[in-house]
Design a protein around this motif. Structure first.
Motif, mmCIF file in Angstrom:
data_model
loop_
_atom_site.group_PDB
_atom_site.id
_atom_site.type_symbol
_atom_site.label_atom_id
_atom_site.label_comp_id
_atom_site.label_asym_id
_atom_site.label_seq_id
_atom_site.Cartn_x
_atom_site.Cartn_y
_atom_site.Cartn_z
ATOM 1 N N GLY A 1 0.768 -1.236 0.000
ATOM 2 C CA GLY A 1 0.000 0.000 0.000
ATOM 3 C C GLY A 1 0.796 1.281 0.000
ATOM 4 N N ASN A 2 1.719 1.435 0.933
ATOM 5 C CA ASN A 2 2.459 2.691 1.053
ATOM 6 C C ASN A 2 3.899 2.576 0.566
ATOM 7 N N ALA A 3 4.211 1.466 -0.077
ATOM 8 C CA ALA A 3 5.593 1.244 -0.508
ATOM 9 C C ALA A 3 5.864 1.940 -1.839
ATOM 10 N N PHE A 4 7.122 1.908 -2.244
ATOM 11 C CA PHE A 4 7.564 2.512 -3.505
ATOM 12 C C PHE A 4 7.341 1.489 -4.611
ATOM 13 N N ASN A 5 6.262 1.643 -5.372
ATOM 14 C CA ASN A 5 5.926 0.693 -6.432
ATOM 15 C C ASN A 5 6.098 1.334 -7.804
ATOM 16 N N VAL A 6 6.428 0.498 -8.784
ATOM 17 C CA VAL A 6 6.600 0.962 -10.156
ATOM 18 C C VAL A 6 5.993 -0.096 -11.074
ATOM 19 N N LEU A 7 5.928 0.221 -12.351
ATOM 20 C CA LEU A 7 5.520 -0.775 -13.337
ATOM 21 C C LEU A 7 6.768 -1.543 -13.745
ATOM 22 N N ASN A 8 6.894 -2.758 -13.225
ATOM 23 C CA ASN A 8 8.058 -3.588 -13.521
ATOM 24 C C ASN A 8 7.989 -4.159 -14.936
ATOM 25 N N HIS A 9 9.161 -4.366 -15.531
ATOM 26 C CA HIS A 9 9.222 -5.131 -16.778
ATOM 27 C C HIS A 9 8.817 -6.571 -16.491
ATOM 28 N N GLY A 10 9.336 -7.146 -15.420
ATOM 29 C CA GLY A 10 8.913 -8.452 -14.954
ATOM 30 C C GLY A 10 9.717 -9.634 -15.462
ATOM 31 N N ASP A 11 10.444 -9.459 -16.555
ATOM 32 C CA ASP A 11 11.223 -10.567 -17.122
ATOM 33 C C ASP A 11 12.511 -10.016 -17.713
ATOM 34 N N LEU A 12 13.204 -9.206 -16.903
ATOM 35 C CA LEU A 12 14.330 -8.422 -17.398
ATOM 36 C C LEU A 12 15.628 -9.240 -17.349
ATOM 37 N N TRP A 13 15.775 -10.112 -18.339
ATOM 38 C CA TRP A 13 17.032 -10.847 -18.463
ATOM 39 C C TRP A 13 17.631 -10.576 -19.831
ATOM 40 N N VAL A 14 18.835 -11.059 -20.049
ATOM 41 C CA VAL A 14 19.642 -10.635 -21.184
ATOM 42 C C VAL A 14 18.966 -10.877 -22.535
ATOM 43 N N ASN A 15 18.161 -11.908 -22.663
ATOM 44 C CA ASN A 15 17.495 -12.172 -23.936
ATOM 45 C C ASN A 15 16.345 -11.213 -24.214
ATOM 46 N N ASN A 16 15.938 -10.439 -23.215
ATOM 47 C CA ASN A 16 14.839 -9.494 -23.390
ATOM 48 C C ASN A 16 15.328 -8.056 -23.462
ATOM 49 N N MET A 17 16.549 -7.889 -23.916
ATOM 50 C CA MET A 17 17.101 -6.548 -24.139
ATOM 51 C C MET A 17 18.024 -6.609 -25.353
ATOM 52 N N LEU A 18 18.004 -5.554 -26.142
ATOM 53 C CA LEU A 18 18.830 -5.472 -27.343
ATOM 54 C C LEU A 18 19.715 -4.235 -27.250
ATOM 55 N N PHE A 19 20.982 -4.399 -27.585
ATOM 56 C CA PHE A 19 21.970 -3.332 -27.432
ATOM 57 C C PHE A 19 22.382 -2.781 -28.802
ATOM 58 N N ARG A 20 22.725 -1.492 -28.794
ATOM 59 C CA ARG A 20 23.276 -0.856 -29.986
ATOM 60 C C ARG A 20 24.656 -0.300 -29.640
ATOM 61 N N TYR A 21 25.575 -0.317 -30.599
ATOM 62 C CA TYR A 21 26.971 0.003 -30.341
ATOM 63 C C TYR A 21 27.462 1.134 -31.244
ATOM 64 N N GLU A 22 28.463 1.860 -30.756
ATOM 65 C CA GLU A 22 29.108 2.900 -31.552
ATOM 66 C C GLU A 22 29.822 2.243 -32.735
ATOM 67 N N GLU A 23 29.656 2.820 -33.903
ATOM 68 C CA GLU A 23 30.230 2.214 -35.105
ATOM 69 C C GLU A 23 31.751 2.189 -35.072
ATOM 70 N N VAL A 24 32.368 3.259 -34.579
ATOM 71 C CA VAL A 24 33.831 3.362 -34.618
ATOM 72 C C VAL A 24 34.477 2.597 -33.466
ATOM 73 N N THR A 25 34.008 2.860 -32.249
ATOM 74 C CA THR A 25 34.667 2.278 -31.070
ATOM 75 C C THR A 25 34.125 0.907 -30.686
ATOM 76 N N GLY A 26 32.900 0.616 -31.107
ATOM 77 C CA GLY A 26 32.292 -0.644 -30.710
ATOM 78 C C GLY A 26 31.737 -0.625 -29.297
ATOM 79 N N GLU A 27 31.798 0.536 -28.625
ATOM 80 C CA GLU A 27 31.304 0.627 -27.249
ATOM 81 C C GLU A 27 29.779 0.645 -27.227
ATOM 82 N N VAL A 28 29.222 -0.034 -26.234
ATOM 83 C CA VAL A 28 27.768 -0.093 -26.131
ATOM 84 C C VAL A 28 27.207 1.308 -25.926
ATOM 85 N N ARG A 29 26.153 1.634 -26.695
ATOM 86 C CA ARG A 29 25.604 2.977 -26.707
ATOM 87 C C ARG A 29 24.260 3.076 -25.998
ATOM 88 N N ASP A 30 23.339 2.173 -26.323
ATOM 89 C CA ASP A 30 22.043 2.192 -25.662
ATOM 90 C C ASP A 30 21.404 0.810 -25.720
#
Length: 413
Positions: free
Chosen positions: A249-278
């Motif tokens: 009731g009075n706790a800090f609640n949010v809308l969770n993703h609920g299944d946040l593991w590596v297969n449920n996220m996709l990364f984009r990288y900088e073309e020159v450096t190859g560093e992860v961007r977003d």
């Protein structure tokens, strides 16, 4: 070539005419003419458990006759009879349809209202959704924008993990802002797959804990004591975790993703450096309104490299907290800001969920190709030799040998 000749038997409706209509209806493609399309299945074993995925390459031309290709992803319920029945009685697809077609666009609008700089959306754009069985979701293909999946057994390094923490904090903060405007909408996510498909989840996960008890018996320093405690805990763990996931009731609640593991996220990288961007999140089938500690425990215990999990959790939580506070300030929700210590306390209060994830879900997520979990057979007793081999996976045992004594000291089992 006719639609029947070029599409899988399960997709006779996915014609060029249909694709042209949904592209035009979605906006930005009002003059698009679809000239051809090609459909191919996506994902291998261990990548998707609650859906069947196809990639559709759509050849188009505009009113100036300029030719281009649009790549889409089609997401359908699994084709097997048992899983089809399960999905028909589950909230999973309806939850994701509501998130992609309604909630995420509203959250993105809130960000754009308060932050003039360019904002990244949290997930893929939804082009079409059908909310009756058989469910259908058609989304933009994030791979066509340079996003790609990380390797699921390796674990994310610190840089990748920080990028996820920042994006998750933005997602949670924006959901808080949406909750202030429409609390009933956000709180309508009161159940998820864990609760409405309890039989399936418990049948899939409880054998992990029971088999684990037998395997750790032979480990030096673990023995019969650990075996007995783990077997006893199998009788109560699921009920305790379901209680832990309820919003307070009075706790800090949010809308969770609920299944946040590596297969449920996709990364984009900088073309020159190859560093992860977003990063962008996918697969919102398990979203639920509850403590952010659940998403944090789930991500950290399923997706980060073991050395990060052992030594840098505090750093990850600080990155999350810093971005959470900044985003809440931008969204004019400063009254919802919590202190870093309050965040740490909330994370620790949900630590039992980390135990549940580590012992009962992680073995499935880290499976080798020859021990992939088959959800279609979840109603049957799984071959014990396969379960034991899955539990003995080196990626999993490395994690568990460090964490199990910690869980024992916390009396989680």
């Amino acid at each position: 070539m006719s639609p029947q000749e070029k599409t899988p038997a399960t997709l006779p409706w996915l014609t060029d005419e249909f694709l042209q209509k949904i592209l035009r209806d979605a906006g930005g493609h009002e003059t698009t003419v679809v000239t051809s399309s090609d459909i191919k299945p996506m994902a291998g074993g261990g990548d998707n458990y609650l859906s069947t995925m196809y990639r559709v390459s759509v050849k188009t031309k505009d009113k100036e006759e300029a030719v281009s290709t649009i790549s889409l992803v089609v997401k359908l319920p699994p084709s097997g009879a048992e899983m089809m029945k399960l999905i028909a009685n589950s909230s999973a697809f309806l939850t994701e349809i509501k998130l992609l077609s309604d909630i995420l666009p509203k959250m993105f609008s809130l960000l754009r209202e308060t932050s003039p700089e360019e904002q990244e959306e949290f997930g893929a754009k939804c082009f079409y959704a059908k909310n009756t069985m058989p469910y259908v979701l058609i989304m933009e293909d994030l791979a066509s924008k340079g996003f790609r999946m990380a390797e699921r057994q390796k674990g994310l390094d610190l840089r990748h993990s920080i990028v996820v923490m920042r994006s998750l904090a933005r997602y949670h903060a924006t959901a808080i802002a949406l909750h202030k405007r429409d609390p009933a909408l956000v709180e309508s996510f009161e159940e998820n797959f864990y609760t409405d498909s309890r039989g399936f989840v418990s049948n899939a996960t409880l054998p992990m804990l029971r088999s684990l008890a037998e395997v750790v018996r032979s480990w030096p320093g673990f023995g019969d004591d650990y075996r007995g405690r783990l077997l006893k805990r199998a009788d109560t763990i699921y009920d305790d975790v379901m209680e832990l996931m309820k919003p307070e009731g009075n706790a800090f609640n949010v809308l969770n993703h609920g299944d946040l593991w590596v297969n449920n996220m996709l990364f984009r990288y900088e073309e020159v450096t190859g560093e992860v961007r977003d990063v962008k999140f996918v697969d919102f089938q398990l979203c639920r309104y509850m403590s952010p500690g659940i998403d944090l425990q789930y991500f950290i215990h399923t997706s980060v490299a073991e050395e990060i999990r052992a030594e840098r959790v505090g750093d990850l939580l600080r990155e999350y907290h810093k971005t959470l506070c900044a985003t809440l300030e931008d969204l004019r929700c400063a009254d919802s800001i919590i202190t870093f210590q309050e965040l740490v306390d909330e994370y620790e209060r949900k630590a039992l969920f980390g135990f549940f994830v580590t012992t009962m879900i992680l073995p499935i997520l880290l499976s080798d190709p020859d021990t992939i979990f088959n959800p279609e057979q979840s109603h049957q007793k799984e071959d014990e030799a396969i379960v034991t081999k899955r539990i003995s996976n080196i990626h999993f045992t490395t994690v568990l040998k460090r964490l199990l004594p910690i869980y024992a000291k916390k009396n989680f089992f």
